[in-house]
Design an enzyme around this catalytic site. Structure first.
Site, PDB file in Angstrom:
ATOM      1  N   ARG A 299     -12.088  37.014   1.872  1.00 25.85           N
ATOM      2  CA  ARG A 299     -10.977  36.732   1.286  1.00 25.85           C
ATOM      3  C   ARG A 299      -9.959  37.903   1.179  1.00 25.85           C
ATOM      4  O   ARG A 299      -8.830  37.879   1.008  1.00 25.85           O
ATOM      5  CB  ARG A 299     -10.997  35.870  -0.096  1.00 25.85           C
ATOM      6  CG  ARG A 299      -9.900  35.294  -0.892  1.00 25.85           C
ATOM      7  CD  ARG A 299     -10.053  34.285  -1.779  1.00 25.85           C
ATOM      8  NE  ARG A 299     -11.342  34.222  -2.370  1.00 25.85           N
ATOM      9  CZ  ARG A 299     -11.694  34.694  -3.425  1.00 25.85           C
ATOM     10  NH1 ARG A 299     -10.949  36.022  -3.940  1.00 25.85           N
ATOM     11  NH2 ARG A 299     -12.895  34.549  -3.792  1.00 25.85           N
TER      12      ARG A 299
ATOM     13  N   TYR B 236      14.984  27.952   6.470  1.00 21.74           N
ATOM     14  CA  TYR B 236      14.022  26.898   6.991  1.00 21.74           C
ATOM     15  C   TYR B 236      13.633  25.865   5.530  1.00 21.74           C
ATOM     16  O   TYR B 236      13.469  26.302   4.546  1.00 21.74           O
ATOM     17  CB  TYR B 236      12.659  27.730   7.189  1.00 21.74           C
ATOM     18  CG  TYR B 236      11.607  26.804   7.368  1.00 21.74           C
ATOM     19  CD1 TYR B 236      11.348  25.682   8.263  1.00 21.74           C
ATOM     20  CD2 TYR B 236      10.452  27.002   6.742  1.00 21.74           C
ATOM     21  CE1 TYR B 236      10.623  24.704   8.613  1.00 21.74           C
ATOM     22  CE2 TYR B 236       9.269  26.043   6.772  1.00 21.74           C
ATOM     23  CZ  TYR B 236       9.157  24.956   7.612  1.00 21.74           C
ATOM     24  OH  TYR B 236       8.214  24.301   7.722  1.00 21.74           O
TER      25      TYR B 236
ATOM     26  N   ASP C  83      13.532  36.994   7.063  1.00 22.02           N
ATOM     27  CA  ASP C  83      12.503  36.006   7.969  1.00 22.02           C
ATOM     28  C   ASP C  83      12.943  36.315   9.447  1.00 22.02           C
ATOM     29  O   ASP C  83      14.079  36.005   9.848  1.00 22.02           O
ATOM     30  CB  ASP C  83      12.675  34.523   7.475  1.00 22.02           C
ATOM     31  CG  ASP C  83      11.660  33.780   8.253  1.00 22.02           C
ATOM     32  OD1 ASP C  83      11.164  34.141   9.498  1.00 22.02           O
ATOM     33  OD2 ASP C  83      11.428  32.864   7.497  1.00 22.02           O
TER      34      ASP C  83
ATOM     35  N   LYS D 219       4.603  30.615  15.298  1.00 23.09           N
ATOM     36  CA  LYS D 219       5.713  30.389  16.051  1.00 23.09           C
ATOM     37  C   LYS D 219       5.545  31.579  17.493  1.00 23.09           C
ATOM     38  O   LYS D 219       4.379  31.321  18.305  1.00 23.09           O
ATOM     39  CB  LYS D 219       7.305  30.496  15.818  1.00 23.09           C
ATOM     40  CG  LYS D 219       7.231  29.894  14.249  1.00 23.09           C
ATOM     41  CD  LYS D 219       7.558  28.518  14.570  1.00 23.09           C
ATOM     42  CE  LYS D 219       7.439  27.708  13.230  1.00 23.09           C
ATOM     43  NZ  LYS D 219       6.744  27.893  12.108  1.00 23.09           N
TER      44      LYS D 219
HETATM   45  C1  PLP Z   1      12.021  30.607   9.893  1.00 19.64           C
HETATM   46  C2  PLP Z   1      10.686  30.191   9.493  1.00 19.64           C
HETATM   47  N1  PLP Z   1      10.080  30.558   8.424  1.00 19.64           N
HETATM   48  C3  PLP Z   1       8.939  30.187   7.802  1.00 19.64           C
HETATM   49  C4  PLP Z   1       8.343  29.137   8.386  1.00 19.64           C
HETATM   50  C5  PLP Z   1       7.173  28.706   7.828  1.00 19.64           C
HETATM   51  O1  PLP Z   1       5.880  29.104   8.429  1.00 19.64           O
HETATM   52  P1  PLP Z   1       4.778  28.315   8.476  1.00 19.64           P
HETATM   53  O2  PLP Z   1       4.941  27.108   9.047  1.00 19.64           O
HETATM   54  O3  PLP Z   1       3.926  29.113   9.328  1.00 19.64           O
HETATM   55  O4  PLP Z   1       4.197  28.278   7.209  1.00 19.64           O
HETATM   56  C6  PLP Z   1       8.716  28.494   9.334  1.00 19.64           C
HETATM   57  C7  PLP Z   1       8.284  27.310  10.057  1.00 19.64           C
HETATM   58  O5  PLP Z   1       8.691  26.487  10.708  1.00 19.64           O
HETATM   59  C8  PLP Z   1       9.992  28.860  10.034  1.00 19.64           C
HETATM   60  O6  PLP Z   1      10.535  28.225  11.029  1.00 19.64           O
END
Ligand code: PLP
Length: 392
Positions: free
Chosen positions: A44, A96, A167, A192
């Protein structure tokens, strides 16, 4: 960042050791005695594979330290949890959908959240006229590809006493390096482009150097506090996911070249098609954020969005695709098409969706590594089919 860094950064070759870090699929490590704990006591807290990925991600983003999580949202959630109760957060309403849900439905009672359409820097500056603790940005945004002026918004955050977090999932450090633009931390959904093979779920935070973190409560550096939260809440990335993601990083530059070239070709083809009302791609000269984007990023990315005007037209288009798969995710080897309203952004309030242009007709396209001409042919054929079924 160079492609060579994708293959090598952060990890030294060691004589007599395997070239690819071995998978350490073990929950616990043995203590030699009560006085000598092993470097990893329990999975963990992380482990060799997680640490190897963290070193690669930190080196690629240009920060001293990364902390990897079981998902992108777990990474963002951990950062939000480092804020003291009552802290003021300014966040992009264009973020997102999962990030918006996290702020609205999980942290709303604990944090004071102000929303801004960050593609309009004046809105961000207005929200930061009052002191704040954290600014959360995403550029280009998911799914509308809105571009945020990162330098300007980060400057406004610092003026208000806030830390700025970006992000960087959509562009990766290969195309955009927020720490160089002044950000205090970068977050990723490694699910991604960094994994890049539609195989894992993961996330990470990369910190800029020398941050005490929000609240300055004496609880240690921001990164240490985040690492502690990960252990305390059990949100660490699993060893095999870390191993796969590190393998994925090595081809990021090759995949990106192919995917980006395809996305640009798809944007041009879609714009020329009568079934398409609007194409959002930051590489198009008439994208409202094109100039800002080109000043802060070294490539246009592999994601675009097309608006077909109605749900029926979007459905006909999606049904006509043969190479693109209708699925949630983006950034990986297989081309995917997503209907954000149904799939990823259903929890974003309707009024906000309307303001941002997340309409019934909007389809997000993620170009994979297939041949560009095959992808263009697939999309044009599906657009033709949509136009025949649902005349504009
Ligand atoms: C720009 C962005 N940030 C964060 C996330 C969240 O990531 P996760 O799906 O790995 O939790 C996504 C997921 O689609 C995303 O496109």
């Amino acid at each position: 960042v160079s492609g060579t860094a994708c293959v090598h950064a952060g990890l030294a070759r060691a004589g007599g050791r395997p070239l690819v870090p071995p998978l350490e699929q073990s929950t616990t490590h043995a203590w030699a005695s009560l006085d000598s704990p092993p470097p990893v006591t329990y999975a963990r807290g992380g482990g060799a594979n997680v640490e190897a990925l963290e070193r690669r991600l930190a080196a690629l983003e240009g920060g001293p330290e990364a902390v990897a999580f079981g998902s992108g949202l777990a990474a963002i959630d951990a950062l939000l949890r480092t804020l003291p109760a009552g802290a003021r957060v300014v966040a992009g309403s264009n973020a997102y959908g999962g990030t918006v849900r996290l702020l609205r439905q999980i942290h709303a009672g604990r944090l004071d959240v102000a929303w801004a359409d960050t593609s309009n820097a004046r809105q961000v500056e207005a929200a930061l006229e009052r002191p704040a603790d954290l600014l959360l940005l995403e550029s280009p945004s998911n799914p509308t590809l809105a571009v945020t002026d990162l330098r300007r918004c980060i400057r406004a955050a610092h003026g208000a006493g806030a830390l700025a977090v970006v992000d960087n999932t959509f562009l990766t450090p290969l195309r955009q390096r927020p720490l160089e633009l002044g950000a205090d931390a970068v977050v990723h959904s490694t699910t991604k482009f960094l994994d890049g093979h539609n195989a894992t779920l993961g996330g990470a935070v990369v910190f800029a150097a020398g941050h005490a973190g929000p609240g300055h409560d004496g609880s240690g550096a921001w990164s240490q506090r985040t690492r502690w939260l990960r252990r305390a809440t059990g949100t660490v990335l699993a060893p095999f996911e870390a191993w796969l993601t590190l393998q994925g990083c090595k081809t990021l530059h090759l995949r990106t070249r192919q995917q980006e070239a395809s996305a640009a070709a798809l944007a041009r083809a879609a714009r020329a098609h009568p079934a398409v009302r609007r194409v959002a791609y930051p590489g198009l000269p008439d994208h409202p954020g094109h100039g800002v984007h080109r000043a802060q990023a070294s490539g246009d990315g592999s994601i675009l969005a097309v608006d077909l005007g109605s749900r029926a037209a979007a459905a006909a288009f999606l049904a006509g695709l043969r190479l693109f798969t209708l699925a949630e995710n983006l950034g990986a080897t297989e081309s995917l098409a997503t209907h954000p309203l149904t799939m990823t952004h259903a929890d974003v309030p309707e009024g906000v969706r309307r303001e941002l242009g997340i309409t019934e007709g909007l389809v997000r396209l993620s170009a994979g590594v297939e041949e560009t001409h095959d992808l263009v042919q697939d999309v044009v054929a599906a657009l033709d089919a949509a136009a025949a079924q649902v005349p504009a």
